[in-house]
Every structure is written in C-alpha cells, then in structure tokens.
Scaffold this active site. Structure first.
Site, mmCIF file in Angstrom:
data_model
loop_
_atom_site.group_PDB
_atom_site.id
_atom_site.type_symbol
_atom_site.label_atom_id
_atom_site.label_comp_id
_atom_site.label_asym_id
_atom_site.label_seq_id
_atom_site.Cartn_x
_atom_site.Cartn_y
_atom_site.Cartn_z
ATOM 1 N N HIS A 118 0.878 -1.076 -0.033
ATOM 2 C CA HIS A 118 -0.018 0.129 -0.007
ATOM 3 C C HIS A 118 0.776 1.251 0.109
ATOM 4 O O HIS A 118 1.020 1.976 0.947
ATOM 5 C CB HIS A 118 -0.988 0.066 1.218
ATOM 6 C CG HIS A 118 -1.875 0.857 1.233
ATOM 7 N ND1 HIS A 118 -1.975 2.175 1.264
ATOM 8 C CD2 HIS A 118 -3.353 0.512 1.238
ATOM 9 C CE1 HIS A 118 -3.264 2.829 1.415
ATOM 10 N NE2 HIS A 118 -4.227 1.914 1.184
ATOM 11 N N GLU A 178 -0.639 1.288 -5.485
ATOM 12 C CA GLU A 178 -0.391 -0.026 -4.759
ATOM 13 C C GLU A 178 -0.240 -1.152 -5.745
ATOM 14 O O GLU A 178 -1.084 -1.440 -6.451
ATOM 15 C CB GLU A 178 -1.644 -0.221 -3.681
ATOM 16 C CG GLU A 178 -1.805 0.696 -2.940
ATOM 17 C CD GLU A 178 -3.065 0.979 -2.179
ATOM 18 O OE1 GLU A 178 -3.797 2.016 -1.993
ATOM 19 O OE2 GLU A 178 -3.648 -0.134 -1.716
HETATM 20 O O1 TA6 Z 1 -6.099 1.588 -0.824
HETATM 21 C C1 TA6 Z 1 -7.215 2.308 -0.671
HETATM 22 C C2 TA6 Z 1 -7.930 2.169 0.618
HETATM 23 O O2 TA6 Z 1 -8.495 0.740 0.729
HETATM 24 C C3 TA6 Z 1 -8.943 3.173 0.901
HETATM 25 O O3 TA6 Z 1 -10.278 2.490 0.710
HETATM 26 C C4 TA6 Z 1 -8.768 3.533 2.325
HETATM 27 O O4 TA6 Z 1 -9.355 2.928 3.214
HETATM 28 C C5 TA6 Z 1 -7.286 3.466 2.262
HETATM 29 O O5 TA6 Z 1 -7.155 2.155 1.878
HETATM 30 C C6 TA6 Z 1 -6.601 3.504 3.731
HETATM 31 O O6 TA6 Z 1 -7.082 2.444 4.591
HETATM 32 P P1 TA6 Z 1 -6.511 2.573 6.319
HETATM 33 O O7 TA6 Z 1 -7.289 1.341 6.752
HETATM 34 O O8 TA6 Z 1 -4.917 2.526 6.025
HETATM 35 O O9 TA6 Z 1 -7.162 4.020 6.680
#
Ligand code: TA6
Length: 313
Positions: free
Chosen positions: A180, A283
């Site tokens: 991520h 990602e």
């Molecule tokens: O990667 C995008 C995502 O899935 C968004 O929907 C948002 O939730 C982001 O990840 C961040 O998630 P987190 O749990 O780290 O706040």
C-alpha cells in the site's frame, strides 16, 4: 517502555552491529525502527508492521515515500504512510467482519532475520512475520489457514521489495495482498499517472461500478480505484518536482490508486488537513478478481521496484 522492548533494541544493535550502514532507533517506546544509510539512499523500516517508512535516494531532494506528519505509532493501529503491507486480505474481511481492515500483517510485530550488503553497496534486509496474536486469533476462526509471510527490501538507487507468501498448510487458501505504497508528490494536482490506459477499474466511490481507464489519470477529487488485470509498470509524473517515479511489478495483477482528498483527510486523526495534497497511493496488489489461490506448499512472490528519474518535459 517495557524492559523486554529495551532488550529488543539492545539485542538488535548487538546482533546487527557489524553493518555500519544501519542503526536502530525507536519511533516511540516499543516501536523499533531500522535506519539505513548507504552510498545510494537513506531509508527506514519499522518492525511494527514490517513496513518501510521512508526512502530517499541521494539523487533526490525530496523523499520518494510519504509519511504522515501526524503519524501515530500505536498498537493495533496501522501506520499512516510508508508502504503498509495489506495481507492476507485487502479492505474488510468479507467472511469475518470484526477482523482488522487490510489484514493483520501491518499491525503485527515482525522479526528482523538478516541484513546483508550486496556487491554494489545495496543493503538487503529480510524480515519475517511470526504468527502471534492476530495471526493466532485468525487461525482459531479459520483453522485451515496456515500461511507464512516474509518480506525483503533492497535499498539502493532503487527500492526493491519482495513480499513472499507460503502456504504451509494442507488445504488450498485464497488470499489478497497489496503493497500500500504512499508516494510523496509536489502537489496532487501536478501529477499524472500513466500505465493504466485501457484497464478495467472498480470505482469504490461509485458503488464499485466497473469502468475503463481512458488515457492517463489525473486526480481532481477523492479517488479510490482498483484496476484489474493491471500488471504494467505504473509511472507517476510529477511536474512540480520535475521527476518521474516508476513502479514496476511482478506477481501483482491489480493496481490500486487512492487519494482521500480534503474531507476524508480532515476525518483522519493521523493525517493533517492538507496531507492529501502531497501524497498518492499507487499500490501493487492482488485483489478482487485477481485474488490469489495457493495450493498446499505453494509460494507466491509479489515484487515491486520503485525508481526515480528526471521528468522529460
Ligand atoms: O487502498 C485504498 C484503501 O482501501 C481506501 O479505501 C482507504 O481505506 C485506504 O485504503 C486506507 O485504509 P486505512 O485502513 O489504512 O485507513
């Protein structure tokens, strides 16, 4: 900080003191961080979450990886920024709703297994996620899930990451994973994302409606998209920093692009109100139709290499 945590830092210093490119600090008591500085770059890796926090080649005036200026190091909470490891699911767990978002790898304490210096002065770090708390709890509710996770980072002019999953059980498992990655940009409205043209994507903000990407992607509002069967190199052009960040990947058939924009930034306690302006998540992932099925004994490697060069105007 508990005495055990203090011992951990001392043990790490002693065990890995021979390598003068690394040293250990604590982001806060109980959160050990490996600091790396070699002839190519500086970087840092948190043992909590097993994740990279920073990466900046000496050729770059600005960090390549973004970390929130309101980052919170707290047990059971994911670190806002760096490259959190989403595993063994992405987003919410469809089968067990009370499980942590994006899985438990990014909120587990990892072990540093080895540090080595490669021929051209790159530093390789190998980490392993022992199956403790969350992992054990998940195995209790999902007894057939016996899967091992490790990661390696190579810190050089480029950043190379291998996330390795090994099904050590005797039944097939289905899982998702994602690096991520939060990238640091001059201003979100000065960047353009290439490499997604023609790909089908799920727009998570439009009730998962599927669409086709037309050309390059510019971010002008909250954006949360999962690009499917997307294994091209992704290029992030940043006209403000006059640089191009290249994200190449193997074993990652999905690409997720996220920017929370202003309102969602404001709602997050670990992100400043303007945080959204200087970051974008690109990602390398395997999610949705690209989920992984690992048979007993099977391994999977999710690889990404992040490199930076001057932007050719
Ligand atoms: O990667 C995008 C995502 O899935 C968004 O929907 C948002 O939730 C982001 O990840 C961040 O998630 P987190 O749990 O780290 O706040």
């Amino acid at each position: 900080m508990s005495e055990i945590k203090r011992i951990m830092i001392n043990q790490l210093q002693q065990k890995f003191s021979s390598n003068d490119s690394i040293y250990f600090v604590e982001a806060r008591p109980g959160f050990p961080v490996i600091k790396i500085s070699n002839k190519w770059a500086t970087a840092s890796i948190s043992l909590y979450g097993g994740q990279l926090l920073s990466f900046q080649p000496h050729s770059q005036e600005q960090p390549v990886i973004w970390l929130s200026d309101k980052v919170i190091f707290k047990k059971d909470k994911a670190i806002r920024g760096g490259i959190p490891l989403c595993w063994p699911w992405f987003g919410s767990n469809e089968q067990f709703e009370d499980q942590p978002a994006h899985g438990y790898a990014r909120i587990s304490l990892w072990e540093l297994i080895n540090i080595s210096t490669l021929a051209n002065g790159e530093i390789k770090l190998e980490l392993h996620m022992p199956c403790q708390q969350y992992c054990q709890e998940y195995q209790n509710i999902n007894p057939s899930f016996h899967v091992d996770l490790s990661i390696s980072y190579i810190i050089g002019q480029e950043l190379a990451i291998d996330l390795r999953t090994h099904n050590t059980g005797d039944t097939p498992v289905i899982l998702s994973n994602a690096l991520h990655s939060y990238f640091n940009v001059s201003h979100i409205e000065d960047v353009s994302v290439l490499g997604l043209d023609g790909a089908t994507f799920i727009d998570k903000l439009l009730s998962a409606k599927k669409q086709i990407q037309n050309g390059s992607l510019q971010i002008k509002k909250e954006t949360d998209r999962i690009y499917l069967d997307s294994n091209n190199d992704i290029i992030l052009n940043d006209s403000g920093y006059k640089r191009q960040i290249n994200v190449s990947k193997k074993g990652a058939d999905s690409t997720v692009v996220w920017n929370p924009w202003q309102q969602k930034s404001h709602s997050m306690d670990d992100m400043s109100d303007n945080g959204w302006k200087s970051m974008i998540c690109i990602e390398s992932a395997n999610v949705d139709i690209n989920k992984l099925k690992l048979n007993p004994g099977q391994n999977h490697r999710l690889h990404t290499t992040i490199s930076v060069k001057k932007l050719v105007e």
